[in-house]
Design an enzyme around this catalytic site. Structure first.
Site, short mmCIF file in Angstrom:
data_model
loop_
_atom_site.label_atom_id
_atom_site.label_comp_id
_atom_site.label_asym_id
_atom_site.label_seq_id
_atom_site.Cartn_x
_atom_site.Cartn_y
_atom_site.Cartn_z
CG ASN A 147 -1.79 1.22 1.29
OD1 ASN A 147 -1.66 2.16 0.52
ND2 ASN A 147 -2.72 1.23 2.24
NE ARG A 181 -3.41 7.52 1.07
CZ ARG A 181 -4.55 8.07 1.39
NH1 ARG A 181 -5.65 7.67 0.81
NH2 ARG A 181 -4.62 9.01 2.30
CB CYS A 182 1.13 1.73 4.40
SG CYS A 182 1.82 0.91 5.84
CB SER A 183 5.15 5.20 6.83
OG SER A 183 4.72 4.61 8.04
NE ARG A 236 5.80 6.31 2.00
CZ ARG A 236 4.82 6.70 2.81
NH1 ARG A 236 3.56 6.39 2.51
NH2 ARG A 236 5.07 7.38 3.91
#
Length: 115
Positions: free
Chosen positions: A8, A10-12, A15
């Site tokens: 995802n 948007r998920c730190s 990433r």
């Protein structure tokens, strides 16, 4: 050497896990699981590789957890898996799969155990 990440962007943590792989010269197959959720069979295989029950892989703080009824303690594993496929936001992330093994990138360094 095929490595897959259920990601995802948007998920730190997701990433960071992807970056950890790339820093090691690994370009995994990226599956944006919110757009392309795993099938029930695929999710069962992932759960088996992780050694987890469905509820253990659920994001219980997501609004969908309660709204979907996933918070009902009487639901079977099959019912929980079906909900995770229908509401992929419920699936904890990131998950890295490699060579018949899987790891949850929480913390991201945990995935190094399967590489």
């Amino acid at each position: 050497m095929s490595i897959r990440i259920y990601h995802n962007p948007r998920c730190s943590k997701s990433r960071q896990t992807l970056q950890l792989l790339q820093e090691r010269g690994i370009e995994p197959e990226i599956i944006k699981y919110l757009e392309t959720p795993p099938s029930e069979d695929e999710l069962r295989r992932i759960l088996d590789m992780l050694g987890l029950r469905p509820r253990d892989l659920m994001r219980k703080r997501e609004p969908e957890y309660k709204a979907s009824g996933a918070d009902d303690p009487s639901l079977s594993d099959d019912e929980l898996i079906a909900l995770m496929v229908k509401y992929p936001k419920l699936i904890e992330r990131p998950i890295v799969v490699h060579d018949g093994k899987a790891a949850l990138g929480r913390p991201p360094e945990q995935i190094l155990e399967i590489l």
